[in-house]
Motif scaffolding. Structure first.
Motif, PDB file in Angstrom:
ATOM      1  N   ALA A  49      -1.789  -6.673  -3.263  1.00  0.00           N
ATOM      2  CA  ALA A  49      -0.847  -5.654  -3.734  1.00  0.00           C
ATOM      3  C   ALA A  49       0.128  -6.222  -4.753  1.00  0.00           C
ATOM      4  CB  ALA A  49      -0.078  -5.075  -2.548  1.00  0.00           C
ATOM      5  N   ASP A  50       0.453  -5.408  -5.746  1.00  0.00           N
ATOM      6  CA  ASP A  50       1.526  -5.759  -6.678  1.00  0.00           C
ATOM      7  C   ASP A  50       2.866  -5.234  -6.179  1.00  0.00           C
ATOM      8  OD1 ASP A  50       0.176  -7.118  -8.992  1.00  0.00           O
ATOM      9  OD2 ASP A  50      -1.005  -5.275  -8.932  1.00  0.00           O
ATOM     10  N   ASP A  51       2.822  -4.208  -5.347  1.00  0.00           N
ATOM     11  CA  ASP A  51       4.046  -3.694  -4.733  1.00  0.00           C
ATOM     12  C   ASP A  51       3.650  -2.984  -3.442  1.00  0.00           C
ATOM     13  OD1 ASP A  51       7.015  -3.020  -4.972  1.00  0.00           O
ATOM     14  OD2 ASP A  51       6.144  -1.029  -4.707  1.00  0.00           O
ATOM     15  N   MET A  52       4.491  -3.097  -2.425  1.00  0.00           N
ATOM     16  CA  MET A  52       4.181  -2.457  -1.150  1.00  0.00           C
ATOM     17  C   MET A  52       5.487  -2.105  -0.454  1.00  0.00           C
ATOM     18  SD  MET A  52       1.513  -3.723   1.803  1.00  0.00           S
ATOM     19  CE  MET A  52       2.326  -5.297   2.070  1.00  0.00           C
ATOM     20  N   ARG A  53       5.534  -0.898   0.089  1.00  0.00           N
ATOM     21  CA  ARG A  53       6.748  -0.459   0.774  1.00  0.00           C
ATOM     22  C   ARG A  53       6.380   0.538   1.876  1.00  0.00           C
ATOM     23  NH1 ARG A  53       8.235   4.663  -1.452  1.00  0.00           N
ATOM     24  NH2 ARG A  53       7.065   5.138  -3.353  1.00  0.00           N
ATOM     25  N   THR A  54       7.271   0.638   2.842  1.00  0.00           N
ATOM     26  CA  THR A  54       7.154   1.643   3.896  1.00  0.00           C
ATOM     27  C   THR A  54       8.328   2.588   3.769  1.00  0.00           C
ATOM     28  OG1 THR A  54       6.076   0.075   5.393  1.00  0.00           O
ATOM     29  CG2 THR A  54       7.054   2.041   6.382  1.00  0.00           C
ATOM     30  N   ASP A  55       8.058   3.906   3.720  1.00  0.00           N
ATOM     31  CA  ASP A  55       9.149   4.858   3.516  1.00  0.00           C
ATOM     32  C   ASP A  55       9.695   5.349   4.858  1.00  0.00           C
ATOM     33  OD1 ASP A  55       7.450   6.862   4.472  1.00  0.00           O
ATOM     34  OD2 ASP A  55       7.032   7.707   2.496  1.00  0.00           O
ATOM     35  N   ALA A  56      10.630   6.276   4.784  1.00  0.00           N
ATOM     36  CA  ALA A  56      11.349   6.726   5.978  1.00  0.00           C
ATOM     37  C   ALA A  56      10.453   7.432   6.987  1.00  0.00           C
ATOM     38  CB  ALA A  56      12.506   7.648   5.575  1.00  0.00           C
ATOM     39  N   LEU A  57       9.348   8.031   6.540  1.00  0.00           N
ATOM     40  CA  LEU A  57       8.445   8.725   7.464  1.00  0.00           C
ATOM     41  C   LEU A  57       7.362   7.809   8.024  1.00  0.00           C
ATOM     42  CD1 LEU A  57       9.838  11.278   6.193  1.00  0.00           C
ATOM     43  CD2 LEU A  57       7.685  12.450   6.660  1.00  0.00           C
ATOM     44  N   GLY A  58       7.320   6.573   7.549  1.00  0.00           N
ATOM     45  CA  GLY A  58       6.324   5.634   8.052  1.00  0.00           C
ATOM     46  C   GLY A  58       5.089   5.505   7.197  1.00  0.00           C
ATOM     47  N   ASN A  59       5.066   6.127   6.026  1.00  0.00           N
ATOM     48  CA  ASN A  59       3.949   5.940   5.108  1.00  0.00           C
ATOM     49  C   ASN A  59       3.966   4.522   4.549  1.00  0.00           C
ATOM     50  OD1 ASN A  59       3.123   8.804   5.013  1.00  0.00           O
ATOM     51  ND2 ASN A  59       5.051   9.095   3.916  1.00  0.00           N
ATOM     52  N   LEU A  60       2.812   3.935   4.397  1.00  0.00           N
ATOM     53  CA  LEU A  60       2.675   2.656   3.712  1.00  0.00           C
ATOM     54  C   LEU A  60       2.148   2.942   2.313  1.00  0.00           C
ATOM     55  CD1 LEU A  60       2.764  -0.483   3.864  1.00  0.00           C
ATOM     56  CD2 LEU A  60       0.339  -0.374   4.517  1.00  0.00           C
ATOM     57  N   ILE A  61       2.936   2.612   1.302  1.00  0.00           N
ATOM     58  CA  ILE A  61       2.579   2.912  -0.083  1.00  0.00           C
ATOM     59  C   ILE A  61       2.359   1.602  -0.820  1.00  0.00           C
ATOM     60  CG2 ILE A  61       3.303   4.034  -2.219  1.00  0.00           C
ATOM     61  CD1 ILE A  61       4.968   5.942  -0.478  1.00  0.00           C
TER      62      ILE A  61
END
Length: 340
Positions: free
Chosen positions: A33-45
């Motif tokens: 991955a070049d970027d990875m984050r988890t948002d407030a609802l729990g999605n992994l983007i």
């Protein structure tokens, strides 16, 4: 692909409790991955750069969550009352083993014994309130110490092959889509791609709304499963599709009218590359596409699904060849999008 899918399906990730699945996927995706984050609802983007810089133009989405149950209270004699999370088929829940909470407390779903049911009762689908979970506790206090209200529960089903091409396990819906996206993340991509491993699809495509809103793609491809409904008990005119006959390319379902141009692109790519494909012969179901499509000013959406028998039951059945062909078709779709 087979071993990866088996690992993913073995994880428990009922809607709202996807952490174990998300952690596994994050660990697998991190090196690529070049970027990875988890948002407030729990999605992994996850964002990965490709040969052609297109930013957030293209989104691939698959949901991490599965149907299951949640404990609501304990009875005085130590049984657990519960409700289902997602659209579980109550007809097949009786007697099924479950595990509860992070400690995987074993239990079994029970109800009044068949010998005590009236003939009328035996003709009815049991209501959720007539079911309970037996965890071997003998009092309310003991039961709550093991699994307090709010504890999630998942079905138990060891993954195993059926015949030469079929696979039986829980949570094929939609760990197949997650597996396809993980395999693609390991490859060199023809263009930039954002991968959304979404949460809470089974309770109303909730995670996809947040994911699509933050990414704001122009085009999205949802990788999913869909109800096969090819069993002998289903009338011919109500059969939807069948495992083993190729990926399902949808033009419409119960939640979405898909972008006709993207539908034709997928059909052309399948036919030009000798990938068997099918479409739904009976319109039913829905997926994250319905939410992604309506985000902000709108998103062009398409869906490629694997036909799976017994969706939302403790065990489902799909075809390995369909899973592999879904990966092939998605790979071709990315290459085609790079030419746009």
């Amino acid at each position: 692909m087979r071993e990866l899918l088996k690992e993913l399906c073995a994880l428990n990730g009922v809607s709202g409790d996807e952490k174990a699945v998300r952690d596994f996927i994050a660990a697998q995706a991190a090196p690529y991955a070049d970027d990875m984050r988890t948002d407030a609802l729990g999605n992994l983007i996850v964002f990965k750069k490709g040969k052609k810089a297109t930013g957030n133009r293209l989104l691939l989405a698959a949901h991490m969550d599965e149907v299951g149950l949640i404990v609501t209270r304990a009875t005085e004699d130590g049984f657990l009352r519960f409700d289902f999370v997602g659209g579980v088929d109550r007809r097949v829940a009786l007697g099924k083993p479950v595990v509860l909470g992070p400690d995987k407390i074993p239990g079994v779903i029970g109800m009044k014994a068949i010998h005590m049911l009236s003939r009328e009762d035996m003709k009815k689908v049991p209501k959720t309130e007539s079911l309970y979970i037996d965890i071997g506790a003998s009092s309310k206090e003991e039961a709550e110490a093991m699994a307090e209200p709010g504890t999630y529960g998942a079905f138990v089903c060891e993954g195993e092959p059926l015949g030469s091409d079929f696979f039986k396990t829980k949570a094929i819906d939609d760990r197949v889509g997650c597996a396809v996206m993980l395999k693609l993340l390991q490859e060199e991509l023809p263009l930039d791609v954002t991968f959304a491993f979404t949460a809470q699809e089974e309770v109303g495509t909730r995670g996809a709304f947040a994911a699509a809103f933050s990414v704001t793609p122009e085009v999205a491809l949802v990788l999913e499963t869909t109800t096969a409904a090819d069993s002998p008990a289903v009338e011919e005119h109500r059969k939807v599709c069948a495992p083993g006959k190729g990926p399902v390319i949808s033009y419409m379902d119960g939640g979405t009218i898909y972008d006709r141009g993207l539908f034709e692109d997928l059909r052309r790519l399948a036919e030009d590359n000798n990938i068997p494909w099918q479409t739904k012969e009976y319109l039913a179901g829905g997926n994250d596409a319905r939410t992604i499509q309506r985000t902000k000013a709108g998103v062009r959406v398409a869906a490629v699904s694997a036909a799976v028998r017994y969706l939302h039951a403790p065990a489902s059945v799909g075809s390995f060849s369909d899973f592999e062909n879904t990966l092939k078709l998605t790979r071709l779709f990315l290459a085609d999008q790079a030419t746009k």
